[in-house]
Motif scaffolding. Structure first.
Motif, PDB file in Angstrom:
ATOM      1  N   ARG A 165       0.839  -1.206   0.000  1.00 11.52           N
ATOM      2  CA  ARG A 165       0.000   0.000   0.000  1.00 11.52           C
ATOM      3  C   ARG A 165       0.875   1.257   0.000  1.00 11.52           C
ATOM      4  NH1 ARG A 165      -3.109  -2.935   3.847  1.00 11.52           N
ATOM      5  NH2 ARG A 165      -2.549  -1.544   5.564  1.00 11.52           N
ATOM      6  N   HIS A 166       1.995   1.200   0.730  1.00  9.25           N
ATOM      7  CA  HIS A 166       2.862   2.381   0.803  1.00  9.25           C
ATOM      8  C   HIS A 166       3.518   2.725  -0.528  1.00  9.25           C
ATOM      9  CE1 HIS A 166       2.056   2.478   5.002  1.00  9.25           C
ATOM     10  NE2 HIS A 166       2.730   3.604   5.093  1.00  9.25           N
ATOM     11  N   ALA A 167       3.782   1.707  -1.353  1.00 12.88           N
ATOM     12  CA  ALA A 167       4.317   2.011  -2.683  1.00 12.88           C
ATOM     13  C   ALA A 167       3.308   2.903  -3.415  1.00 12.88           C
ATOM     14  CB  ALA A 167       4.581   0.719  -3.448  1.00 12.88           C
ATOM     15  N   GLY A 168       2.015   2.619  -3.215  1.00 12.77           N
ATOM     16  CA  GLY A 168       0.965   3.430  -3.829  1.00 12.77           C
ATOM     17  C   GLY A 168       0.871   4.839  -3.266  1.00 12.77           C
ATOM     18  N   TYR A 169       1.328   5.045  -2.037  1.00 12.10           N
ATOM     19  CA  TYR A 169       1.305   6.394  -1.427  1.00 12.10           C
ATOM     20  C   TYR A 169       2.516   7.220  -1.860  1.00 12.10           C
ATOM     21  CZ  TYR A 169      -1.734   3.953   1.932  1.00 12.10           C
ATOM     22  OH  TYR A 169      -2.702   3.186   2.515  1.00 12.10           O
ATOM     23  N   GLY A 170       3.430   6.578  -2.612  1.00  9.92           N
ATOM     24  CA  GLY A 170       4.632   7.304  -3.031  1.00  9.92           C
ATOM     25  C   GLY A 170       5.781   7.200  -2.037  1.00  9.92           C
ATOM     26  N   ALA A 171       5.673   6.277  -1.065  1.00  9.03           N
ATOM     27  CA  ALA A 171       6.768   6.091  -0.099  1.00  9.03           C
ATOM     28  C   ALA A 171       7.929   5.383  -0.803  1.00  9.03           C
ATOM     29  CB  ALA A 171       6.291   5.262   1.089  1.00  9.03           C
ATOM     30  N   LEU A 172       9.110   5.973  -0.721  1.00  8.98           N
ATOM     31  CA  LEU A 172      10.304   5.416  -1.366  1.00  8.98           C
ATOM     32  C   LEU A 172      11.230   4.831  -0.313  1.00  8.98           C
ATOM     33  CD1 LEU A 172      11.050   8.433  -3.770  1.00  8.98           C
ATOM     34  CD2 LEU A 172       9.837   6.299  -4.327  1.00  8.98           C
ATOM     35  N   ALA A 173      12.133   3.946  -0.765  1.00  5.81           N
ATOM     36  CA  ALA A 173      13.074   3.312   0.174  1.00  5.81           C
ATOM     37  C   ALA A 173      13.816   4.354   1.000  1.00  5.81           C
ATOM     38  CB  ALA A 173      14.059   2.435  -0.600  1.00  5.81           C
ATOM     39  N   GLU A 174      14.174   5.474   0.372  1.00  2.00           N
ATOM     40  CA  GLU A 174      14.977   6.472   1.110  1.00  2.00           C
ATOM     41  C   GLU A 174      14.175   7.211   2.185  1.00  2.00           C
ATOM     42  OE1 GLU A 174      14.785   6.926  -2.492  1.00  2.00           O
ATOM     43  OE2 GLU A 174      14.557   9.087  -2.837  1.00  2.00           O
ATOM     44  N   HIS A 175      12.823   7.092   2.160  1.00  2.00           N
ATOM     45  CA  HIS A 175      12.010   7.732   3.200  1.00  2.00           C
ATOM     46  C   HIS A 175      12.013   6.934   4.508  1.00  2.00           C
ATOM     47  CE1 HIS A 175       9.502   9.484  -0.316  1.00  2.00           C
ATOM     48  NE2 HIS A 175      10.408  10.375   0.069  1.00  2.00           N
TER      49      HIS A 175
END
Ligand code: HEM
Length: 137
Positions: free
Chosen positions: A79-89
């Motif tokens: 779901r977080h990939a869909g929110y735009g959360a990136l590995a660096e966050h």
């Protein structure tokens, strides 16, 4: 990982009386140190705060139920990939989460507690990131 689950549970219990103050502190800390992530979140965070807190409680409650825990983290990560959360966050979020827990845990916060949270957050974030990266977009 050098995580003592009983220290995770006791320190998490120690901050419970502070309720939503902990998540308010977390978001204030995150947006002060990493303002670039603010636009990913909705303008009003009230509902989001409760969900984050409920998710953390569910993760802490399932630390020893590895299959359940991994499944929860994979769903959350997709779901977080869909929110735009990136590995660096993820390191930024982990630092703010630990800062918030440390602030409210008082005497319950020790170097061993911090080491345990750091180790657990490492597993949380690597599992979420891996699931997010393999998620179909
Ligand atoms: C311990 C790690 C994390 C946990 C437990 C967590 C938990 C949650 C939960 C429970 C939600 C509500 C929606 C849902 O369940 O899918 C959510 C939404 C969200 N999370 Fe996280 N999260 C974590 C890490 C991150 C990271 C690293 C980012 C990157 C900036 C992030 C950004 C977001 C965004 C943008 C939303 C949607 C907010 C909105 O709709 O306004 N989260 N998170």
């Amino acid at each position: 990982m050098s995580a003592d689950f009983s220290l995770i549970r006791s320190s998490f219990a120690a901050v419970q009386p502070y309720g939503s103050q902990v998540t308010e502190y977390f978001y204030d800390h995150l947006f002060a140190h990493h303002p670039s992530v603010r636009p990913l979140f909705a303008a009003h965070l009230d509902e989001q705060r409760d969900r984050l807190w409920a998710a953390l409680g569910a993760l802490v409650a399932n630390l020893e139920n590895t299959d359940t825990l991994i499944g929860m983290l994979q769903n959350l990560g997709r779901r977080h990939a869909g929110y735009g959360a990136l590995a660096e966050h993820y390191p930024a979020v982990g630092a703010s989460l630990i800062a918030a827990l440390r602030h409210f845990a008082g005497d319950a916060w020790t170097p061993a507690v911090e080491e345990s949270w750091t180790a657990v957050y490492g597993v949380i974030s690597s599992t979420m990131v891996a699931a997010g990266e393999s998620a179909p977009n």
